[in-house]
Design an enzyme around this catalytic site. Structure first.
Site, short mmCIF file in Angstrom:
data_model
loop_
_atom_site.label_atom_id
_atom_site.label_comp_id
_atom_site.label_asym_id
_atom_site.label_seq_id
_atom_site.Cartn_x
_atom_site.Cartn_y
_atom_site.Cartn_z
N GLU A 1 0.77 -1.26 0.09
CA GLU A 1 -0.07 -0.04 -0.06
C GLU A 1 0.84 1.34 -0.20
O GLU A 1 0.39 2.47 -0.32
CB GLU A 1 -0.87 0.01 1.27
CG GLU A 1 -0.38 0.52 2.54
CD GLU A 1 0.66 -0.54 3.15
OE1 GLU A 1 1.81 -0.45 3.22
OE2 GLU A 1 0.17 -1.64 3.94
N HIS B 1 6.00 -0.51 11.74
CA HIS B 1 6.18 -1.46 10.58
C HIS B 1 7.44 -1.75 10.00
O HIS B 1 7.56 -2.66 9.08
CB HIS B 1 5.13 -1.23 9.69
CG HIS B 1 3.51 -1.41 10.34
ND1 HIS B 1 3.07 -2.33 11.23
CD2 HIS B 1 2.63 -0.34 10.27
CE1 HIS B 1 2.06 -1.72 11.35
NE2 HIS B 1 1.50 -0.69 10.94
N HIS C 1 -2.40 -1.10 15.25
CA HIS C 1 -1.67 -2.16 14.42
C HIS C 1 -0.51 -2.89 15.24
O HIS C 1 0.10 -2.26 15.51
CB HIS C 1 -1.39 -1.60 13.23
CG HIS C 1 -2.24 -1.09 12.25
ND1 HIS C 1 -2.56 0.46 12.20
CD2 HIS C 1 -3.20 -1.49 11.34
CE1 HIS C 1 -3.71 0.72 11.48
NE2 HIS C 1 -4.22 -0.75 10.89
N ASP D 1 -4.97 5.61 16.58
CA ASP D 1 -5.80 4.84 15.76
C ASP D 1 -6.71 3.73 16.12
O ASP D 1 -7.55 3.20 15.71
CB ASP D 1 -5.30 4.24 14.37
CG ASP D 1 -3.83 3.52 14.75
OD1 ASP D 1 -3.75 3.42 15.96
OD2 ASP D 1 -3.31 3.19 13.78
N TYR E 1 -5.59 8.58 12.10
CA TYR E 1 -5.72 8.99 11.05
C TYR E 1 -7.07 9.61 10.83
O TYR E 1 -7.99 9.57 11.75
CB TYR E 1 -6.06 7.62 9.91
CG TYR E 1 -4.54 7.08 10.07
CD1 TYR E 1 -3.42 7.45 9.32
CD2 TYR E 1 -4.56 5.88 10.66
CE1 TYR E 1 -2.16 6.83 9.58
CE2 TYR E 1 -3.35 5.14 10.95
CZ TYR E 1 -2.19 5.90 10.19
OH TYR E 1 -1.06 5.06 10.55
C1 OKP Z 1 -0.05 2.01 9.81
B1 OKP Z 1 0.16 2.35 11.34
C2 OKP Z 1 -5.53 -1.03 3.73
C3 OKP Z 1 -4.52 -2.28 4.26
C4 OKP Z 1 -3.15 -1.50 4.53
C5 OKP Z 1 -2.11 -0.40 6.12
C6 OKP Z 1 -2.09 0.07 7.49
C7 OKP Z 1 -0.96 0.65 8.03
C8 OKP Z 1 -1.16 1.43 9.34
N1 OKP Z 1 -6.49 -1.40 2.54
N2 OKP Z 1 -3.35 -0.86 5.60
O1 OKP Z 1 0.31 1.18 12.31
O2 OKP Z 1 -0.82 3.00 11.81
ZN ZN Z 2 -1.87 1.88 13.07
#
Ligand code: OKP
Ligand code: ZN
Length: 341
Positions: A117, A159, A197, A284, A323
């Site tokens: 992404e 990440h 996440h 988030d 976000y």
């Molecule tokens: C970053 B952080 C979306 C799937 C991918 C990526 C999320 C990254 C989060 N269609 N999403 O941890 O807030």
């Molecule tokens: Zn996140």
């Protein structure tokens, strides 16, 4: 609380994110840091400084040298290949494939990606360096004997693995901060990841290490990004066995269940003998976050800060996710106020 913030975050301003089969405006954009900075100033935090220029020596202790070299040159090579858009990985090494590093930039992008992404653009590396420098200076603020620092890192970092980018992350700011605390003499440091996440990059970096205890509270991987990491049975390996604690939590988790997991994580952090906490703070987990599924309220973020402070350790907070909604600023400010209360 001293806040470390660099205008250079604006150099990361991607136009594309692969989402729902479309290239959309990224959820992770410059507005996030601007809103957060405005809200923390509004809340009375006025000690905001720019980070000093610093090199890669600490980052090289948590990331692969070839990976950092790739980040420094990927945009130039991508443009030189004749590509017209932003750099997006399309071919990734998988089960049973070779792990050789391709020469071709399209192949190299896939080799170093853990998710597709995240588009790489001109300025992404420079912005990631500025975020890393906020984390380094924040850690040095603690090394100088202060109890709290806030590194307003953008892009985020949790990440980013040893040799992996993705999930909007390139350099693992929290891991770099932990490493800087260790360079200054800490024998044990905890990284506490409260982003929605799982901090798969941080786990990747710390998994075999006994000097960093990593705890992450997150949406259960069967239903949430990053999908392939973050289960409770991932407990660390080798010298790091027992130094990794995952708390996967279901859809609609609200403060009561979330805070019970936090209490457990903090107890384990205290028991680990950690001398400081690096807080990977994503907001988030908020009930109206556009890409997540927990149910924390703005008041819960104050409680979160107070609970973490009650562990009695110095805390450097590194900004991760959160976000879409204007409340991200208030929610971050509430954590910081909770910490100092
Ligand atoms: C970053 B952080 C979306 C799937 C991918 C990526 C999320 C990254 C989060 N269609 N999403 O941890 O807030
Ligand atoms: Zn996140």
């Amino acid at each position: 609380m001293r806040i470390f913030y660099s205008e250079d975050h604006k150099l990361r301003d991607a136009k594309t994110e692969l989402h729902g089969g479309l290239l959309v405006t990224p959820f992770e954009g410059p507005f996030r840091a601007e809103w957060i900075l405005a809200a923390v100033r509004e809340a009375g935090f006025s000690d905001v400084v720019s980070p000093r220029p610093q090199g890669l020596e600490t980052a090289l202790k948590v990331h692969d040298a070839g990976y950092l070299d790739f980040l420094s040159k990927v945009w130039r090579l991508w443009k030189a290949s004749g590509a017209e858009g932003e750099a997006i990985a399309t071919s990734l090494p998988v089960r049973r494939s070779t792990q050789r590093i391709p020469n071709d930039i399209d192949g190299m992008l896939g080799y170093y990606a853990n998710a597709t992404e995240t588009s790489i653009t001109d300025g992404t590396y420079e912005a990631a360096l500025s975020a890393m420098r906020c984390a380094l200076d924040g850690a040095d603020w603690l090394n100088a004997g202060n109890r709290f620092a806030f590194a307003l890192c953008r892009p985020p970092g949790h990440h980013a693995g040893i040799d992996l980018f993705g999930g909007y992350c390139f350099i693992n700011n929290a891991a770099v901060a932990a490493e800087r605390l260790i360079e200054h003499g800490a024998k044990k440091v905890a990284i506490l990841d409260v982003d929605f996440h799982h901090g798969n990059g941080t786990q990747d970096i710390t998994y075999q290490r006994s000097d960093i205890f990593f705890a992450s509270l997150h949406g259960e991987p069967a239903n949430a990004f990053p999908y392939f990491w973050g289960y409770a049975d991932e407990i660390g390996a080798g010298a790091g066995e027992g130094c990794n604690a995952n708390y996967p939590l279901p859809r609609d988790t609200a403060w009561q269940a979330w805070s019970a997991a936090l209490a457990d994580a903090l107890a384990r952090i205290k028991a680990s003998g950690a001398e400081a906490i690096v807080l990977s703070l994503g907001v988030d987990t908020f009930e109206r976050d556009p890409i997540s599924f927990f149910r924390l309220t703005s008041e819960d973020f104050s409680r979160m800060g107070a609970m973490i402070a009650a562990a009695g350790l110095p805390v450097i907070t590194c900004m991760e996710g959160g976000y879409g909604v204007p409340e991200i600023g208030l929610n971050v400010a509430n954590v910081l106020m909770g910490l100092e209360a």
